[in-house]
Design an enzyme around this catalytic site. Sequence first.
Site, PDB file in Angstrom:
ATOM      1  N   GLU A 179      -4.942   1.899   2.669  1.00  0.00           N
ATOM      2  CA  GLU A 179      -5.342   0.378   3.112  1.00  0.00           C
ATOM      3  C   GLU A 179      -5.614   0.664   4.295  1.00  0.00           C
ATOM      4  O   GLU A 179      -5.962   0.290   5.502  1.00  0.00           O
ATOM      5  CB  GLU A 179      -3.654  -0.059   3.182  1.00  0.00           C
ATOM      6  N   GLU A 180      -4.612   2.542   5.051  1.00  0.00           N
ATOM      7  CA  GLU A 180      -4.835   2.923   6.586  1.00  0.00           C
ATOM      8  C   GLU A 180      -6.249   3.273   6.436  1.00  0.00           C
ATOM      9  O   GLU A 180      -6.320   3.202   8.040  1.00  0.00           O
ATOM     10  CB  GLU A 180      -4.349   3.398   6.656  1.00  0.00           C
ATOM     11  N   HIS A 237       3.015   1.741  12.892  1.00  0.00           N
ATOM     12  CA  HIS A 237       2.463   2.858  13.461  1.00  0.00           C
ATOM     13  C   HIS A 237       2.285   4.155  14.512  1.00  0.00           C
ATOM     14  O   HIS A 237       2.120   4.222  15.572  1.00  0.00           O
ATOM     15  CB  HIS A 237       1.295   2.493  13.740  1.00  0.00           C
ATOM     16  N   HIS A 260       0.681  -1.544  -0.033  1.00  0.00           N
ATOM     17  CA  HIS A 260       0.195  -0.434  -0.011  1.00  0.00           C
ATOM     18  C   HIS A 260       0.995   1.190   0.224  1.00  0.00           C
ATOM     19  O   HIS A 260       2.171   1.146   1.412  1.00  0.00           O
ATOM     20  CB  HIS A 260      -1.100  -0.046   0.804  1.00  0.00           C
ATOM     21  N   GLU A 289       3.552  -6.428   3.985  1.00  0.00           N
ATOM     22  CA  GLU A 289       3.396  -5.671   5.407  1.00  0.00           C
ATOM     23  C   GLU A 289       4.721  -6.370   5.878  1.00  0.00           C
ATOM     24  O   GLU A 289       5.571  -7.303   5.802  1.00  0.00           O
ATOM     25  CB  GLU A 289       1.851  -6.451   5.588  1.00  0.00           C
ATOM     26  N   ASP A 300       5.920   0.163   6.994  1.00  0.00           N
ATOM     27  CA  ASP A 300       4.662   0.117   7.015  1.00  0.00           C
ATOM     28  C   ASP A 300       4.286   1.604   5.078  1.00  0.00           C
ATOM     29  O   ASP A 300       4.013   2.503   6.099  1.00  0.00           O
ATOM     30  CB  ASP A 300       4.198   0.370   8.114  1.00  0.00           C
ATOM     31  N   ASP A 302      -0.265   4.691   1.587  1.00  0.00           N
ATOM     32  CA  ASP A 302      -0.434   5.093   2.392  1.00  0.00           C
ATOM     33  C   ASP A 302       0.312   4.711   3.347  1.00  0.00           C
ATOM     34  O   ASP A 302       0.512   3.650   3.839  1.00  0.00           O
ATOM     35  CB  ASP A 302      -2.003   5.325   1.605  1.00  0.00           C
TER      36      ASP A 302
HETATM   37 ZN   LIG Z   1       0.346  -1.841   5.920  1.00  0.00          ZN
END
Ligand SMILES: [Zn+2]
Length: 384
Positions: A143-144, A357, A79, A171, A111, A81
């Site tokens: 995705e987030e 994150h 992903h 991931e 990520d 984003d």
């Molecule tokens: Zn991710």
Amino acid sequence: MKRKIPYFIEIFKSLIKIPTISSKKKAIDQSNKVFIDLLSNYFEELNFEIKIQNIPHTNKFNMLSSCGVGKGGILFSGHTDTVDFDDNSWTKDPFKLTEKNSKLYGLGVVDMKGFFAFLLNVISSINIKKIKKPIYVLATANEETDMSGARYFVESTKFTNIKPDCIIIGEPTSLKLIHAHKGHISYKIDIIGDTGHSSNPHCGVNSIEIAYEIIKNLIDFKKYLQQKYFHKDFSIAYPTMNFGSIKGGNTINRICSFCRITFEIRPIPQLKLEILELLLKEKLKKIKKKWPNRIFLKNLFFSVPAYEISKKHHITKKIEDLCEIKSNTVNYCTEAPFLKKIAPTLILGPGSVEQAHYPDEYLHCSFIEPTQNILKKLIIKFCY
Ligand SMILES: [Zn+2]
């Protein structure tokens, strides 16, 4: 051959530099167009064909790049984003790839923008003229937030008229092979009571008292799920349920006229979201009948199904043998439940989810060489 594409770290830097934050808050949410354009340029330099897809009614894009034609081959997916970041907690510039003490810092390093840097680096180092089956690289949007990029990609079958033998989502799994994860669904229940003075509680229905009955039912439901469903591959081997919040009332001398409960459920793969929802509604049927027009169940956010590809599947076995690793499960969600509709999907990528994150997100440099080796092996195995 003259190498037009810059080296690994240069690519990596250029990807981290472009902000692509996805957020439910409109003011923060950003388009990933610039990122997709850059990625497309890089893959074009490697003689890949590029298809770009706009997610309807958004300023978000998916990119599918491919080299080679025909059936089979491998699709790598990531992903584009990232989540938002907390400026006060980051000690480094989130958009500047910074190397310190064998760690590469930046928003999205694990990520998961870094995965694209690895792919470009590995693909540019092999002779793609020799491949017999296609290599695909998919870059998704959102995705987030709601995974609308992957959902839309799978829905638009014309666009995805491809049949790779296998899909790898990069991931951050610390290069462990993941063959299953739990799903996620969350709800709120709004309970409407009556307002009135506390000196005569019988003159109105108190929403907190209804909430008490609902909670009893939901705790029963939680126990039922725990007893009925079991999957030995998960560290927490049953579907979990958690109450997140309860809010209601505003003052001591009023009958509470409104109460809200929020909760989430994380199903294991054999519990489909549709079944889960039916069971939940069935469980609340009696109490809803007892209190008509007072109890309202609603989905919160978007839901993601659990996902699994069997440990015994020949693709799982093939990659386990190739990479000399045993497959495992995780408790977080990915785009795998959607992408697996196209081909058997596994999750395998550099860096640890523990850094995803979090402020000062980093990729430990010890992942660089093993990741390059694994990606190279996968391409040779599935495309040569
Ligand atoms: Zn991710």
